[in-house]
Design an enzyme around this catalytic site. Structure first.
Site, PDB file in Angstrom:
ATOM      1  N   GLU A 161       0.833  -1.213   0.000  1.00 15.16           N
ATOM      2  CA  GLU A 161       0.000   0.000   0.000  1.00 15.16           C
ATOM      3  C   GLU A 161       0.862   1.255   0.000  1.00 15.16           C
ATOM      4  O   GLU A 161       0.809   2.082   0.926  1.00 15.16           O
ATOM      5  CB  GLU A 161      -0.955   0.011   1.184  1.00 15.16           C
ATOM      6  CG  GLU A 161      -2.026  -1.050   1.110  1.00 15.16           C
ATOM      7  CD  GLU A 161      -3.114  -0.867   2.164  1.00 15.16           C
ATOM      8  OE1 GLU A 161      -2.970  -0.008   3.045  1.00 15.16           O
ATOM      9  OE2 GLU A 161      -4.117  -1.602   2.098  1.00 15.16           O
ATOM     10  N   GLU A 322      -6.084  -8.234   0.381  1.00 15.19           N
ATOM     11  CA  GLU A 322      -6.537  -8.120   1.769  1.00 15.19           C
ATOM     12  C   GLU A 322      -8.043  -7.860   1.739  1.00 15.19           C
ATOM     13  O   GLU A 322      -8.483  -6.765   1.375  1.00 15.19           O
ATOM     14  CB  GLU A 322      -5.831  -6.957   2.472  1.00 15.19           C
ATOM     15  CG  GLU A 322      -4.320  -7.107   2.528  1.00 15.19           C
ATOM     16  CD  GLU A 322      -3.614  -5.946   3.237  1.00 15.19           C
ATOM     17  OE1 GLU A 322      -4.274  -5.204   3.974  1.00 15.19           O
ATOM     18  OE2 GLU A 322      -2.398  -5.791   3.018  1.00 15.19           O
TER      19      GLU A 322
HETATM   20  C1  GAL Z   1      -4.004  -2.401   5.338  1.00  7.61           C
HETATM   21  C2  GAL Z   1      -2.551  -2.798   5.432  1.00  7.61           C
HETATM   22  C3  GAL Z   1      -2.351  -3.971   6.358  1.00  7.61           C
HETATM   23  C4  GAL Z   1      -3.076  -3.769   7.639  1.00  7.61           C
HETATM   24  C5  GAL Z   1      -4.523  -3.527   7.340  1.00  7.61           C
HETATM   25  C6  GAL Z   1      -5.370  -3.368   8.565  1.00  7.61           C
HETATM   26  O1  GAL Z   1      -4.161  -1.115   4.863  1.00  7.61           O
HETATM   27  O2  GAL Z   1      -2.053  -3.130   4.167  1.00  7.61           O
HETATM   28  O3  GAL Z   1      -0.973  -4.136   6.610  1.00  7.61           O
HETATM   29  O4  GAL Z   1      -2.512  -2.699   8.318  1.00  7.61           O
HETATM   30  O5  GAL Z   1      -4.646  -2.372   6.560  1.00  7.61           O
HETATM   31  O6  GAL Z   1      -5.110  -2.161   9.192  1.00  7.61           O
END
Ligand code: GAL
Length: 717
Positions: A161, A322
């Site tokens: 990200e 994710e």
């Molecule tokens: C995303 C990030 C993850 C984790 C997740 C939950 O933006 O890529 O590493 O932090 O959020 O906060």
């Protein structure tokens, strides 16, 4: 219709793969090794085939400068592979280790107040720093060399990200890199830069590139839009260059690896431009609860749909590296918890809008660190409960359907112009408190979403021919080639709706010296804008009620003032306008469909249509409201032929369609905890069988339930 430029990715492109990746982001380094075998067994039993590893583990891969240690991850990858689970490896550059920030403190970001980032969280290093880029190349090379022959490592995610924690840096390294970027951009000609930035305004001209400073807001006044625009172009170029270093190394090591990046916050990256060019596909991280609560978008379903549709415009179908699986927390916040069934529903909503692979975030929650309450598929006590069962249900259903899903694209009848970096940034440089193109486009998107009309975002250089309606939300910077493309789209039968403020500035962000809208648009729409003004009454929020986050898809309207309310009429119906008015001079072959109906503007045109070929080009001299968006798509007004995917769609149901060569897949998702019956749906039910009364063309959706129906081509609306 001319097709989109060769080499550019299109919103209509599926990922070229026969594997639907299913799995989770996983952190074997967070648990004792005794967990690993059981984890892999459970993943395999849930139908997982892929994990993503390593994005924050630089300190493990390189515990001391130049000393590499891959042992922990080699063993973890091997255990997973034995259970049929492949690995996506990540370059770990979001978290440079302490030895690096100790030995090379010049890599640290500096914020606008001049504070140097401290060690202890993430994204603390400046991607424009040449020293940091050297280290990024070193670790990437070491990892690529180590894993080049490991068959279980199937592809890579670059960093994590990028720009999400902070896109900017005001470090000495960034300032120097900015100067070099500008010298290149302006061919070493400082006069060109002074012209572009308007150096004669407030004596902001420079004698040479070494004098150039980074634009700092309110220090003490406002910087030139040209200066700010170029700074954001620079940030995007620097981020692309940083990523490109890594991509080149990975590609050279193993040409069979795929490489992607996971989009988080969408700031200061030209995703559709150079950033995507060298990637195989994009990843988009999906956190519906987080985004909805952060941005007040009006529901987790709508929030998720907005961001997915927006991200698809960059490069077509994507994977979700994710996918939110539980409630999430960091020290200052905790999101709402998805209810039973909702995690599976959210995953299907992602597939419905273009995901060709889903990894849940995360396999298990951490027991330490800044995200201990960010829940995963498993619970803290290592017991598989409802989230595990939902992940398994989703993965099993999805694996069974993968051959039907892969290769299809998301249908869009209504396209909203988006994904143009320069226009997005140009708005930010001079917003005047008005909605950004994205915020205005989101009003049209919201209307379509709530009414079951297939809709999404698209760049104007993309293939427009499959749309029925194209809405252009005030893109200030216009290119004559887009005028031509709009013309061709209308000639072929499409309806174009161009919004106020479009085509008013040039590439340097200077206001045009010609009639507005410029660059041939005025001739195409048959309208000239004579005057414009902001609509906000005396008792509205103050003038500096800033739309600071221009990617927030929902805007509160300024408080209305009865004294200064501006109304318009379309037919006999009267509406209240928001944000802006324009007074239009209308050409002879143009129909006036709506006019201002009070105050000094009374009787002047605000909504027009000019027939072009088999279609039409319309102009709307104000920003959208929900009512206006709805009116524009009503059949009697513009004859757009836009119909909902399902007639009489009950409230609370999300609908989307993916289209293959000879079949369509209709996705129905229940956004509520109530049972809902959707009438008028015919076709073969692929998911959701137990709830269905097929003979009556009804789909019964349980709380947060989902159904997928295969329809013959053209059977829907
Ligand atoms: C995303 C990030 C993850 C984790 C997740 C939950 O933006 O890529 O590493 O932090 O959020 O906060």
């Amino acid at each position: 219709m001319e097709t989109y430029p060769i080499g550019a990715k299109s919103v209509w492109d599926p990922i070229s793969t026969d594997r639907f990746m299913l799995g989770a982001a996983h952190y074997p380094e967070h648990v004792d090794e005794s967990y690993w075998e059981r984890d892999a067994e459970r993943m395999a039993a849930a139908g997982f085939n892929t994990v993503r590893l390593g994005e924050f583990a630089w300190h493990i891969f390189e515990p001391r400068e130049g000393v590499f240690d891959f042992d922990l991850f080699d063993r973890a990858i091997e255990v997973l592979a034995r259970h049929g689970i492949d690995t996506i490896m990540c370059t770990p550059t979001a978290t440079p280790p302490r030895w690096l920030t100790m030995n090379y403190p010049e890599v640290l970001r500096v914020d606008e107040q001049g504070r140097t980032a401290s060690h202890g969280s993430r994204q603390h290093a400046d991607t424009a720093s040449p020293v940091f880029r050297d280290h990024s190349r070193r670790i990437t090379r070491a990892m690529a060399d180590h894993y080049r022959d490991n068959k279980a490592v199937i592809g890579w995610q670059t960093d994590n990200e990028l720009n999400t924690t902070s896109p900017t840096s005001y470090s000495a390294a960034s300032r120097r890199a900015f100067q070099v970027y500008l010298e290149h951009r302006y061919d070493g000609d400082i006069g060109m830069l002074n012209h572009a930035w308007g150096g004669d305004f407030w004596a902001t001209a420079y004698d040479n590139f070494d004098q150039i400073v980074l634009p700092i807001a309110d220090a003490p006044g406002h910087c030139s839009p040209g200066h700010v625009q170029d700074y954001h172009r620079f940030l995007a170029a620097a981020t692309t260059a940083f990523q490109k270093d890594q991509i080149d190394i990975l590609r050279a090591a193993n040409k069979d690896w795929f490489v992607f990046h996971n989009i988080g916050r969408q700031d200061d990256i030209d995703f559709r431009g150079s950033f995507c060019e060298d990637l195989d596909f994009m990843g988009y991280d999906v956190y519906p609860a987080l985004f909805d609560e952060l941005r007040r978008s009006g529901g987790m379903g709508l929030s998720q749909a907005h961001y997915l549709d927006k991200s698809r415009a960059y490069a077509g179908n994507f994977i979700v590296p994710e996918q939110q699986s539980g409630s999430g927390g960091q020290p200052p916040f905790a999101t709402l918890n998805p209810e039973p069934g909702e995690m599976r529903r959210m995953a299907w909503s992602s597939v419905a809008r273009g995901a060709d692979g889903i990894l849940f975030f995360r396999w298990r929650p951490a027991h330490f660190g800044a995200e201990i309450y960010w829940n995963g598929v498993m619970d803290h006590d290592d017991v598989p409960r409802r989230r595990y069962h939902e992940a398994k249900a989703f993965a099993t259903e999805c694996a069974a359907l993968k051959d039907k899903i892969l290769g299809t694209h998301v249908r869009m009848d209504v396209g909203i112009a988006s994904a143009d970096f320069d226009n997005q940034e140009a708005h930010k440089t001079f917003s005047m408190g008005m909605p950004s193109p994205e915020q205005d486009g989101a009003v049209m998107h919201r209307h379509c979403y709530r009414n079951g009309i297939s809709c999404g975002y698209i760049h104007l250089d993309d293939d427009l021919s499959r749309l029925k309606v194209l809405y252009v939300p005030h893109w200030p910077i216009w290119d004559t080639r887009w005028t031509k493309r709009l013309h061709e789209f209308a000639e072929g039968g499409g309806t174009v709706i161009v919004s106020s403020q479009t085509g008013t500035r040039d590439r340097n962000n200077h206001v045009l010296r010609t009639v507005r809208p410029g660059e041939g648009l005025s001739e195409l729409v048959g309208v000239q804008v004579e005057e414009f003004g902001r609509l906000a009454g005396p008792d509205a929020e103050a003038l500096f009620f800033g739309w600071s986050d221009s990617s927030d898809p929902v805007l509160p309207l300024p408080t209305e003032s009865s004294e200064r309310r501006y109304n318009f009429k379309v037919g006999n119906q009267e509406y209240t306008a928001a944000h802006t008015y324009e007074l239009l001079e209308v050409g002879q072959d143009v129909d006036v469909l709506g006019s201002w109906s009070n105050r000094f503007a009374e009787g002047r045109a605000m909504l027009t249509r000019r027939k072009v070929g088999r279609g039409a080009v319309c102009y709307v001299g104000t920003h959208l409201t929900d009512e206006l968006a709805a009116r524009l798509l009503e059949q009697d007004l513009l004859a757009t032929q836009v119909m909902p995917l399902v007639p009489n769609l009950p409230q609370g149901v999300e609908v989307s369609m993916r289209q293959g060569e000879d079949y369509d897949l209709l996705f129905l998702m229940n956004l509520t905890a109530d049972k809902i019956i959707v009438p008028g749906v015919f076709g073969a039910l692929l998911v959701g069988q137990e709830d269905r009364t097929h003979e009556h063309g009804e789909v019964h959706l349980g709380p947060h339930g989902c159904a997928i129906v295969e329809c013959a081509k053209g059977a829907g609306a």
